[in-house]
Design a protein around this motif. Structure first.
Motif, mmCIF file in Angstrom:
data_model
loop_
_atom_site.group_PDB
_atom_site.id
_atom_site.type_symbol
_atom_site.label_atom_id
_atom_site.label_comp_id
_atom_site.label_asym_id
_atom_site.label_seq_id
_atom_site.Cartn_x
_atom_site.Cartn_y
_atom_site.Cartn_z
ATOM 1 N N GLY A 18 0.815 -1.208 0.000
ATOM 2 C CA GLY A 18 0.000 0.000 0.000
ATOM 3 C C GLY A 18 0.844 1.251 0.000
ATOM 4 O O GLY A 18 2.067 1.210 -0.187
ATOM 5 N N GLN A 19 0.185 2.367 0.225
ATOM 6 C CA GLN A 19 0.825 3.675 0.229
ATOM 7 C C GLN A 19 1.967 3.755 1.239
ATOM 8 O O GLN A 19 2.960 4.424 1.020
ATOM 9 N N TYR A 20 1.818 3.061 2.362
ATOM 10 C CA TYR A 20 2.816 3.116 3.431
ATOM 11 C C TYR A 20 3.649 1.842 3.508
ATOM 12 O O TYR A 20 4.197 1.513 4.553
ATOM 13 N N GLY A 21 3.728 1.096 2.427
ATOM 14 C CA GLY A 21 4.500 -0.139 2.408
ATOM 15 C C GLY A 21 3.611 -1.349 2.636
ATOM 16 O O GLY A 21 2.380 -1.278 2.553
ATOM 17 N N ALA A 22 4.224 -2.461 2.952
ATOM 18 C CA ALA A 22 3.498 -3.714 3.165
ATOM 19 C C ALA A 22 2.624 -3.612 4.415
ATOM 20 O O ALA A 22 3.047 -3.057 5.429
ATOM 21 N N SER A 23 1.410 -4.136 4.325
ATOM 22 C CA SER A 23 0.511 -4.105 5.477
ATOM 23 C C SER A 23 -0.472 -5.271 5.415
ATOM 24 O O SER A 23 -0.643 -5.906 4.380
ATOM 25 N N ILE A 24 -1.081 -5.523 6.558
ATOM 26 C CA ILE A 24 -2.170 -6.494 6.662
ATOM 27 C C ILE A 24 -3.361 -5.765 7.256
ATOM 28 O O ILE A 24 -3.210 -4.674 7.807
ATOM 29 N N ASN A 25 -4.543 -6.344 7.122
ATOM 30 C CA ASN A 25 -5.711 -5.720 7.738
ATOM 31 C C ASN A 25 -6.728 -6.757 8.138
ATOM 32 O O ASN A 25 -6.767 -7.854 7.587
ATOM 33 N N ALA A 26 -7.521 -6.390 9.134
ATOM 34 C CA ALA A 26 -8.623 -7.230 9.592
ATOM 35 C C ALA A 26 -9.897 -6.413 9.465
ATOM 36 O O ALA A 26 -9.896 -5.207 9.731
ATOM 37 N N ALA A 27 -10.967 -7.054 9.040
ATOM 38 C CA ALA A 27 -12.265 -6.383 8.937
ATOM 39 C C ALA A 27 -13.012 -6.594 10.246
ATOM 40 O O ALA A 27 -13.090 -7.716 10.761
ATOM 41 N N ILE A 28 -13.545 -5.509 10.782
ATOM 42 C CA ILE A 28 -14.278 -5.533 12.051
ATOM 43 C C ILE A 28 -15.660 -4.943 11.808
ATOM 44 O O ILE A 28 -15.789 -3.915 11.144
ATOM 45 N N THR A 29 -16.691 -5.582 12.346
ATOM 46 C CA THR A 29 -18.041 -5.034 12.304
ATOM 47 C C THR A 29 -18.337 -4.426 13.662
ATOM 48 O O THR A 29 -18.316 -5.115 14.682
ATOM 49 N N LEU A 30 -18.575 -3.105 13.681
ATOM 50 C CA LEU A 30 -18.881 -2.412 14.925
ATOM 51 C C LEU A 30 -20.297 -2.741 15.374
ATOM 52 O O LEU A 30 -21.109 -3.255 14.595
ATOM 53 N N GLU A 31 -20.617 -2.400 16.618
ATOM 54 C CA GLU A 31 -21.952 -2.680 17.162
ATOM 55 C C GLU A 31 -23.069 -2.072 16.322
ATOM 56 O O GLU A 31 -24.146 -2.625 16.223
ATOM 57 N N ASN A 32 -22.799 -0.907 15.709
ATOM 58 C CA ASN A 32 -23.832 -0.239 14.917
ATOM 59 C C ASN A 32 -23.951 -0.813 13.511
ATOM 60 O O ASN A 32 -24.711 -0.296 12.689
ATOM 61 N N GLY A 33 -23.174 -1.856 13.197
ATOM 62 C CA GLY A 33 -23.256 -2.516 11.900
ATOM 63 C C GLY A 33 -22.255 -2.009 10.875
ATOM 64 O O GLY A 33 -22.151 -2.564 9.787
ATOM 65 N N THR A 34 -21.506 -0.968 11.192
ATOM 66 C CA THR A 34 -20.514 -0.411 10.278
ATOM 67 C C THR A 34 -19.307 -1.337 10.197
ATOM 68 O O THR A 34 -18.799 -1.797 11.208
#
Length: 152
Positions: free
Chosen positions: A18-34
């Motif tokens: 990505g823009q800031y180099g190599a990265s990982i990510n996790a998807a999180i669903t907040l209580e409000n559904g976002t």
């Protein structure tokens, strides 16, 4: 700064460039559904250790989301508080304070103090783990803490 509760939807895995180099990510669903994403470096073992459906505490600083691994867990936060407003019961999440004319409540101050204490402790322990003696880690930790404290 907001402290939110969420549940892991997709775990961190594949490394992305990505823009800031190599990265990982996790998807999180907040209580409000976002759905949000929490980003980290490929060697972030704590982020990689999250499992699907884990309940996590999320910190949103207005720019990005971070998982609060060493803070009070989301399970320890109260679920909801009922507050009467003009004869009607209105649900309000525990971490959203009623209007206080810009002043923090005692509970908010305590919550922020606990959070900031945890940050300082993490910095201090990481400096010691890197080989610094406590007498060296203390002033270095204080300097780093003060610098990052400007962002909260």
């Amino acid at each position: 700064m907001n402290i939110l509760k969420g549940k892991v939807k997709y775990t961190a895995g594949k490394v992305f460039e990505g823009q800031y180099g190599a990265s990982i990510n996790a998807a999180i669903t907040l209580e409000n559904g976002t759905d949000i994403r929490v980003y980290g470096k490929p060697d972030d073992e704590k982020l990689k250790a999250l499992q699907k459906d884990d309940v996590v505490t999320i910190i949103h600083d207005g720019k990005s989301y971070k998982v609060a691994f060493d803070m009070v867990t989301a399970n320890e936060l109260p679920e909801k508080a009922q507050t009467p407003t003009e004869g009607n019961n209105v649900q309000q999440t525990a971490n959203v304070a009623p209007k206080t004319n810009g002043k923090l409540t005692a509970e908010e101050i305590s919550e922020k103090a606990t959070f900031m204490t945890g940050i300082y402790a993490d910095i201090f322990h990481q400096l010691q783990a890197s080989g610094l003696e406590p007498a060296q880690a203390q002033p270095a930790g204080a300097t780093i803490f003060i610098q990052i404290g400007k962002f909260f």
